[in-house]
Design a protein around this motif. Sequence first.
Motif, PDB file in Angstrom:
ATOM      1  N   THR A 227       0.808  -1.210   0.000  1.00 54.65           N
ATOM      2  CA  THR A 227       0.000   0.000   0.000  1.00 54.65           C
ATOM      3  C   THR A 227       0.845   1.265   0.000  1.00 54.65           C
ATOM      4  O   THR A 227       0.326   2.337  -0.225  1.00 54.65           O
ATOM      5  N   GLU A 228       2.134   1.144   0.264  1.00 60.55           N
ATOM      6  CA  GLU A 228       2.963   2.338   0.074  1.00 60.55           C
ATOM      7  C   GLU A 228       3.556   2.248  -1.315  1.00 60.55           C
ATOM      8  O   GLU A 228       4.761   2.219  -1.512  1.00 60.55           O
TER       9      GLU A 228
ATOM     10  N   TRP B  45       1.925   5.405  -6.286  1.00 57.09           N
ATOM     11  CA  TRP B  45       1.217   6.684  -6.204  1.00 57.09           C
ATOM     12  C   TRP B  45       1.539   7.365  -4.880  1.00 57.09           C
ATOM     13  O   TRP B  45       1.729   8.576  -4.812  1.00 57.09           O
ATOM     14  N   TYR B  46       1.664   6.539  -3.832  1.00 57.28           N
ATOM     15  CA  TYR B  46       1.987   7.060  -2.505  1.00 57.28           C
ATOM     16  C   TYR B  46       3.386   7.667  -2.505  1.00 57.28           C
ATOM     17  O   TYR B  46       3.624   8.738  -1.950  1.00 57.28           O
TER      18      TYR B  46
ATOM     19  N   ALA C 283       3.256  10.967  -4.413  1.00 55.16           N
ATOM     20  CA  ALA C 283       2.611  12.033  -3.652  1.00 55.16           C
ATOM     21  C   ALA C 283       3.500  12.487  -2.504  1.00 55.16           C
ATOM     22  O   ALA C 283       3.673  13.691  -2.260  1.00 55.16           O
ATOM     23  N   THR C 284       4.069  11.517  -1.793  1.00 55.71           N
ATOM     24  CA  THR C 284       4.943  11.871  -0.670  1.00 55.71           C
ATOM     25  C   THR C 284       6.157  12.649  -1.146  1.00 55.71           C
ATOM     26  O   THR C 284       6.605  13.586  -0.480  1.00 55.71           O
TER      27      THR C 284
ATOM     28  N   VAL D 256       6.310  14.674  -3.636  1.00 55.28           N
ATOM     29  CA  VAL D 256       5.896  16.059  -3.849  1.00 55.28           C
ATOM     30  C   VAL D 256       5.823  16.773  -2.507  1.00 55.28           C
ATOM     31  O   VAL D 256       6.267  17.907  -2.347  1.00 55.28           O
ATOM     32  N   GLY D 257       5.280  16.096  -1.517  1.00 58.59           N
ATOM     33  CA  GLY D 257       5.190  16.686  -0.192  1.00 58.59           C
ATOM     34  C   GLY D 257       6.543  17.052   0.369  1.00 58.59           C
ATOM     35  O   GLY D 257       6.702  18.047   1.058  1.00 58.59           O
ATOM     36  N   LEU D 258       7.552  16.260   0.027  1.00 58.82           N
ATOM     37  CA  LEU D 258       8.884  16.516   0.577  1.00 58.82           C
ATOM     38  C   LEU D 258       9.660  17.525  -0.246  1.00 58.82           C
ATOM     39  O   LEU D 258      10.771  17.892   0.129  1.00 58.82           O
TER      40      LEU D 258
ATOM     41  N   LEU E 156      -2.944  12.581  -7.093  1.00 62.91           N
ATOM     42  CA  LEU E 156      -2.058  12.562  -5.930  1.00 62.91           C
ATOM     43  C   LEU E 156      -2.772  12.953  -4.641  1.00 62.91           C
ATOM     44  O   LEU E 156      -2.131  13.056  -3.603  1.00 62.91           O
ATOM     45  N   SER E 157      -4.055  13.169  -4.687  1.00 65.30           N
ATOM     46  CA  SER E 157      -4.743  13.583  -3.470  1.00 65.30           C
ATOM     47  C   SER E 157      -4.974  12.393  -2.550  1.00 65.30           C
ATOM     48  O   SER E 157      -5.237  11.285  -3.009  1.00 65.30           O
ATOM     49  N   VAL E 158      -4.892  12.644  -1.266  1.00 63.30           N
ATOM     50  CA  VAL E 158      -5.019  11.553  -0.294  1.00 63.30           C
ATOM     51  C   VAL E 158      -6.425  10.962  -0.290  1.00 63.30           C
ATOM     52  O   VAL E 158      -6.645   9.829   0.141  1.00 63.30           O
ATOM     53  N   THR E 159      -7.391  11.695  -0.774  1.00 64.19           N
ATOM     54  CA  THR E 159      -8.753  11.178  -0.787  1.00 64.19           C
ATOM     55  C   THR E 159      -9.141  10.575  -2.130  1.00 64.19           C
ATOM     56  O   THR E 159     -10.284  10.170  -2.314  1.00 64.19           O
ATOM     57  N   SER E 160      -8.201  10.524  -3.063  1.00 65.72           N
ATOM     58  CA  SER E 160      -8.537   9.934  -4.369  1.00 65.72           C
ATOM     59  C   SER E 160      -8.293   8.441  -4.359  1.00 65.72           C
ATOM     60  O   SER E 160      -7.344   7.958  -3.752  1.00 65.72           O
TER      61      SER E 160
END
Lengths: 359, 418, 486
Positions: free
Chosen positions: C356-357, C360-361, C364-365, C367-369, C413-417
């Motif tokens: 699960t990581e 896509w995770y 997204a992560t 980008v967050g970093l 990349l949204s956490v709710t998608s």
Amino acid sequence: MLALVFTVFAALSPVQGSGTLAIQAKTLHLGDGRVLEKGILLVQDGKFRAVGAGADLPPGVRLIQHEGAITPGFVAAHDQHTLGEEAADGTRAMLPEASIADAFDPKAKELRLAARAGVTTLLLAPGASNLVGGQTAVVKTAGARVLQRKSHLALSLSSEALRLDTPPTSPMGAINVLQEELAGNAGVFAELKAGRLPVMIHAVERHEVLRSLEFATRNGLKGSIEGAPLAGELADEIKQSGLSVVLQPFSGGDSRRELRAALALATAGVPFAFGLDAPNAGPQVLRLSAAMCLREGMDRKALEKALFADAATICGVGDRVGRLERGLDADFLLWSGDPLDLTSRLQAIYVDGVRLDTH
Amino acid sequence: MSQMITSGLLLALGCLPAFAQDKQESSNDWNVFAEELYTADGGVIKNALVRVQGGKIVAIVPGGSAASGDDSLRAAGMTAGMIDLSARIDMGFASVEQEHEISPGMRIADSIDLFDPEWTRTAKSGVTTVLANPRDDDVIGGLGLALKTAGANSVVERTLKADAVLRGAIGTQPSQRNHPAFGSPSDIFSRRPTTRMGVEWEWRKAMYDAAASRADKSRAYQGSEHVLAALDGKLALCIQTWSTQDIRTAVFLKEEIEREKLGSPRLILDAAAEAWKEPQLLVRSKAMVVLPPFPLQGRTGEGSFMAHDTAKVLHDLKVPIALSAHGTGAAETRLDRQAGLAMRGGLPFEAALAAVTIAPARMIGIDDRVGSIEVGKDADIVLWSGVPFELTSRVVGVLIDGRLVLDPRPDKNSAAAK
Amino acid sequence: MRLPSPRLALLASLVLALPLSGNALADGKLAIKVGRIVTMSGPDIVNGAILIENGRITAVGADLKLPWDAVVIDQPKMVAFPGLVEAHSARGMDRANENIDVAPFLNVRDSIDPVGFYFEDSLRWGITTINVQQGPDCVIGAQGLVVKPVGITIEDMLVKPDAGLKLSASPKRGFSPATQQQALRSAFSELRTYLEEIVRDKQQGGERAKREALFQGRDLEGEKSKGKAMGGNAWKVEGLEVIPRGEIDEKQEPLLALVEGRLPAFFYCARPMDVQRALEIARANGFLARTTLVCNTACWKAVDAIAQAGVPVVLEGPLVQIERDPIDGREIETFVPKIFVDKKVRFALSSSNTTTESLWYQAATAVGLGLSRDNALKAVTVVPAEILGLQKRVGSIEAGKDGNVLLFSGDPLSVTSFVEHVIVEGKPVYDRSKDIRVKALLEGKLPAGTAAADEKGAKASGATAAKPHDDTGTVPTDEPEPKKKD
């Protein structure tokens, strides 16, 4: 006054009897950080009779010239290795009435070794694995003397005092037990509360130091924290608490962080001293640690106080040893040069005015 | 000497001595600007300028613009510092006194290691206040406290609320190290409870004895005054209850106490992973729930199963919820991640934000100091690079009591507090 | 359900007759209409459509004219995205590692488990192309395959055979770095010695190679009967053309292919010092140009050597390296992808250990970093496609490429998608609304009647009367009797 030049050799046989002795040294390190050039030390009946720039010598006393330095004897503010197997008691956590002086063996060879390294006064302490280990004592390394039978109540707030299967199993359990004893206000705990007896708290990690500070402050206790190499990183907090620090000596490894912490203590004005309980190290390590501190940049005065005067105060015998001062015990060392220069040799050791046989 | 006694008295009274602030090198006066300030009640203030002075929030100005200068901080998003009621930063078995299974008088404040790097990591992840609790190896472990994750080198000075909850556990953890005494006891673990029902028996005994001590002092035991305070509802009862059978035990116990007119406890159920199974229990008992980290494949502590929509289910039934991270060991379980996962399970953004800020603050009664960005509250502020809780955004700045713990300015190194 | 009129009934049956999955579409036309298409080959297309015919994308655009006989998936709220590409994975096999140190004659084809959970979960998270390679516990490992996580036989799943050989610069269990390097060198020097020997043998009239080939049961017809001069640009064995290619020992043949540049190499490095050694072996044996380094987080410290060698990297492990300063105990964090971007090293992200990581995770992560959205998305689409030599087939939504399309419920990349639909080679193969496992995880609901549901219901609630997630809101009333105090 007849001044005779007299060269002192290290392997002289002992001078019997505590008669009168007058020595003039190139530098006299008084123990509180002050240094007297060409100072004169007058010793009589085991005590310092006079210390000064120009002392009046009694008739018939030769003034010995010493081409090096004179310091008080080293005071090591925490020692267990002279106790051999006697330091640890594994039977219970609480031994408040136990006195480590009862475990003192005046004939222990470690005492001679300590003396030969210039350590003339030792604080004996019980082991770190008891929550309340008992009462510390101060001894002289020569002459088989207990100088003070009850100097502190030794507590251990390190993880060594915690067990997995017998209480206390946690720091809060330990604090709880101690608070109950203090509330009971009996025996040595009453003396602690009244301020008549200081504590010597063994703490190793910084959080244990903090816990000790908060415990001591909460209960208005005096004393010292011993055994934390990084205590200096909490120098401000320790200063506020009014407690002192006893450091274990530095080993030869990379102790940069520990040295900086020691410096922080000196800078913050926290009284501190050295102990002798480095693993696998002999008493010479005391001087080695001091030299390392000096090299790191510690203020020399603070260092000398830590080796002599403050160490004696921390041990509760500041009125007896630790300084070259009139009235105090004549424990002093003759050096071929600056004692903190490791190339200098220790040439003579005097305890209670008696020169030690050092062969 | 007299100063030491004075400070000792002040510390004993739980006040902050004035000299504590002076030694901090960094300033605690800032102008903090964010394009979007997310408020605890679900609103958004655009281009908000928050003025911080003396460690407190003194002004919030909407529609402003970022100031420049050494005391200015700016970011895309701003929220209140997050609060974790189950951060579980502990020292292993040193965080619980196992001499007695019922130890209500023990204070975790005396077993905290402020130098554990977990504190700095937690603070930098945006969690500014935590509830520290004894570990759940005792049936009743003692008193938890709320404290800030960064600040002075002193537990007392970081404390927001001492004795905030009475902590205990129902389930398998308290009985795990015990064993029956075959013959004579071999160590302190030769004792009950050894089963789940033994754990419940201990709870019941502790509560009944404490209740009886109101009239008969001989029934009191060490720390029973705290159990009494919990029965009276004056001290929140925070109980770990992973599975639904444990939740039932807790709720039925509370109802029994009420039925017997022995008191009216306030329940906070921690790690209530299976709260989604019988949510009506929570509604009728008015229990508050702290959820553990969302397990990625469903199974979590003590064999429980946590549905990903648990937060949403409880929120829809108006059960007060808070999220928790159980430490920052893995980046994936951090509190902001938990909020994102809760949203993934259907919880609306505003509720997710509340579940990590104002809701936990209210649960333990520290919402007068923290939990939202309001004038007069502590300056515990988190700055975000984008929308909070999105994976694509992260915590870029953290202020605790107005002191910079994580510096959002790109030209400065991260100045972490000690 | 009673239908009000026959006409509606006809309509209903027509709708039902157009299944969104199944073999009916294998050669058919599929049109996907969505609110946004992220093509990864240009600007996003708003309210666009993708036309897939015979498994290939034939058109992408805003105002497409769709053929009348196309099956239409109409999701105006969804976002289309190219199927994600996993540049390297050591999962999906029965066992990831082999005991033998040098085993290039093995192929992951023989250990891939098509019905394994790994492939089901990869599909769930939008990964449609996977390079399956042996694990890193080897000196030289098996040959890998590129597969799609759809199908129950290897043949169904196969996208590209001969996907490369796995090598490891990181010591195999029980080896030291020196032993590992020596083993790598030996493998190639043994190849050389072997080739020289069979050439000499053949030139002297011997038939050793042929005998061994027959013994190994290998094919010596057709192409295999022809000899070729040795290719490659590092070292050559003169006279190899006298040996028919089929006669070359099966253990040595893949290594020869590697040296001649016919096979890509995936070289695993755990630590920075491994990078130097990997590049040395690749250079010395002429396959640097076809090497991809599979690097663990710490290898960023060797980024200069990597940049100089010009090889791409598959980044494994955490995106942030945390080191403790030995003096003051402070934690130092390094965000690794940014280092690669700054030094212009091409890199692909990879799914972390737990499925699960996944990609896509990671994107997204990242980008967050601090990684740009563009770089992060490329690292899970076009860059891994290039690394696998499949840039003409996957990695973006463009005419001519395979019809691998994901439909996200929102911004990818949204956490709710969520990945709502997955289309692989023009076939819808995943529909989240029908995903039982997702439903179980999300709501704790298992379909009634499944054994697991009944068992779970009894065990977890601890009381037989209780039902999991009882919607009626009733609670069992079996409360204990009020206890009197002792």
